[in-house]
Write a protein that holds these residues in place. Structure first.
Motif, PDB file in Angstrom:
ATOM      1  N   HIS A  43       0.838  -1.201   0.000  1.00 61.69           N
ATOM      2  CA  HIS A  43       0.000   0.000   0.000  1.00 61.69           C
ATOM      3  C   HIS A  43       0.872   1.250   0.000  1.00 61.69           C
ATOM      4  O   HIS A  43       1.801   1.374   0.793  1.00 61.69           O
ATOM      5  CB  HIS A  43      -0.907   0.013   1.232  1.00 61.69           C
ATOM      6  CG  HIS A  43      -1.872   1.136   1.230  1.00 61.69           C
ATOM      7  ND1 HIS A  43      -3.051   1.102   0.525  1.00 61.69           N
ATOM      8  CD2 HIS A  43      -1.838   2.341   1.838  1.00 61.69           C
ATOM      9  CE1 HIS A  43      -3.709   2.235   0.706  1.00 61.69           C
ATOM     10  NE2 HIS A  43      -2.984   2.998   1.496  1.00 61.69           N
ATOM     11  N   TYR A  45       1.159   4.878   0.958  1.00 59.46           N
ATOM     12  CA  TYR A  45       0.683   6.011   1.738  1.00 59.46           C
ATOM     13  C   TYR A  45       1.337   7.263   1.160  1.00 59.46           C
ATOM     14  O   TYR A  45       2.225   7.169   0.313  1.00 59.46           O
ATOM     15  CB  TYR A  45       1.042   5.841   3.219  1.00 59.46           C
ATOM     16  CG  TYR A  45       0.173   4.828   3.930  1.00 59.46           C
ATOM     17  CD1 TYR A  45      -1.098   5.160   4.373  1.00 59.46           C
ATOM     18  CD2 TYR A  45       0.628   3.537   4.157  1.00 59.46           C
ATOM     19  CE1 TYR A  45      -1.902   4.240   5.030  1.00 59.46           C
ATOM     20  CE2 TYR A  45      -0.167   2.601   4.812  1.00 59.46           C
ATOM     21  CZ  TYR A  45      -1.429   2.966   5.248  1.00 59.46           C
ATOM     22  OH  TYR A  45      -2.226   2.053   5.891  1.00 59.46           O
ATOM     23  N   ASP A  46       0.916   8.437   1.600  1.00 64.41           N
ATOM     24  CA  ASP A  46       1.467   9.678   1.058  1.00 64.41           C
ATOM     25  C   ASP A  46       2.976   9.810   1.274  1.00 64.41           C
ATOM     26  O   ASP A  46       3.690  10.293   0.414  1.00 64.41           O
ATOM     27  CB  ASP A  46       0.764  10.895   1.671  1.00 64.41           C
ATOM     28  CG  ASP A  46      -0.675  11.017   1.205  1.00 64.41           C
ATOM     29  OD1 ASP A  46      -1.009  10.459   0.135  1.00 64.41           O
ATOM     30  OD2 ASP A  46      -1.463  11.669   1.912  1.00 64.41           O
ATOM     31  N   ASP A  47       3.455   9.349   2.433  1.00 64.98           N
ATOM     32  CA  ASP A  47       4.860   9.576   2.763  1.00 64.98           C
ATOM     33  C   ASP A  47       5.738   8.319   2.802  1.00 64.98           C
ATOM     34  O   ASP A  47       6.938   8.411   3.064  1.00 64.98           O
ATOM     35  CB  ASP A  47       4.983  10.334   4.081  1.00 64.98           C
ATOM     36  CG  ASP A  47       4.244   9.658   5.210  1.00 64.98           C
ATOM     37  OD1 ASP A  47       3.396   8.786   4.959  1.00 64.98           O
ATOM     38  OD2 ASP A  47       4.518  10.000   6.378  1.00 64.98           O
ATOM     39  N   HIS A  49       5.855   3.745   1.473  1.00 62.65           N
ATOM     40  CA  HIS A  49       5.187   2.571   0.901  1.00 62.65           C
ATOM     41  C   HIS A  49       5.302   1.431   1.907  1.00 62.65           C
ATOM     42  O   HIS A  49       6.392   1.140   2.407  1.00 62.65           O
ATOM     43  CB  HIS A  49       5.829   2.150  -0.429  1.00 62.65           C
ATOM     44  CG  HIS A  49       5.032   1.097  -1.113  1.00 62.65           C
ATOM     45  ND1 HIS A  49       4.080   1.390  -2.070  1.00 62.65           N
ATOM     46  CD2 HIS A  49       4.999  -0.241  -0.960  1.00 62.65           C
ATOM     47  CE1 HIS A  49       3.512   0.275  -2.469  1.00 62.65           C
ATOM     48  NE2 HIS A  49       4.062  -0.732  -1.812  1.00 62.65           N
ATOM     49  N   PRO A  86      -6.824   0.639   9.085  1.00 61.95           N
ATOM     50  CA  PRO A  86      -5.957   1.327   8.122  1.00 61.95           C
ATOM     51  C   PRO A  86      -6.246   0.871   6.698  1.00 61.95           C
ATOM     52  O   PRO A  86      -6.625  -0.279   6.463  1.00 61.95           O
ATOM     53  CB  PRO A  86      -4.546   0.910   8.548  1.00 61.95           C
ATOM     54  CG  PRO A  86      -4.691   0.492   9.979  1.00 61.95           C
ATOM     55  CD  PRO A  86      -6.071  -0.075  10.103  1.00 61.95           C
ATOM     56  N   ALA A  87      -6.025   1.762   5.750  1.00 56.07           N
ATOM     57  CA  ALA A  87      -6.307   1.465   4.338  1.00 56.07           C
ATOM     58  C   ALA A  87      -5.563   0.233   3.844  1.00 56.07           C
ATOM     59  O   ALA A  87      -6.094  -0.544   3.049  1.00 56.07           O
ATOM     60  CB  ALA A  87      -5.952   2.676   3.477  1.00 56.07           C
ATOM     61  N   ALA A  88      -4.353   0.009   4.322  1.00 53.54           N
ATOM     62  CA  ALA A  88      -3.564  -1.140   3.874  1.00 53.54           C
ATOM     63  C   ALA A  88      -4.188  -2.473   4.291  1.00 53.54           C
ATOM     64  O   ALA A  88      -3.963  -3.497   3.670  1.00 53.54           O
ATOM     65  CB  ALA A  88      -2.144  -1.053   4.422  1.00 53.54           C
TER      66      ALA A  88
END
Length: 95
Positions: A43, A45-47, A49, A86-88
């Protein structure tokens, strides 16, 4: 429930990391031969992986206790989407 996890320490294998984190976060003792790899999550993320392995563990010693989270509940897999996570973790539900 969130999935226990943490960063792999230098010289530590992923299995050792999971065993350490399960003890720190849930108060249980798991032996490495009780872990079986299942799949992984990838996944962005903005900051950073995230590449996260997912393991099956069917045997442990001790009582599962919420050490780092306010609450801990057992739910059936088909009810996991009813809980924030969490999205992941979301793609792992179907597995």
């Amino acid at each position: 429930m969130g999935i226990p996890g943490g960063k792999v320490e230098p010289g530590e294998r992923p299995e050792q990391t999971l065993i350490r984190e399960l003890h720190e976060e849930l108060g249980i003792t798991v032996k490495e031969d009780c872990l079986a790899p299942l799949t992984f999550a990838s996944h962005a993320y903005d900051d950073f992986h995230l590449l996260m392995p997912l393991w099956i563990c069917r045997r442990w010693e001790g009582d599962v206790t919420a050490r780092e989270h306010a609450t801990l509940i057992w739910v059936r897999a088909n009810k996991l989407r009813d809980y924030p996570m969490p999205a992941a973790d979301i793609p792992l539900i179907r597995i």
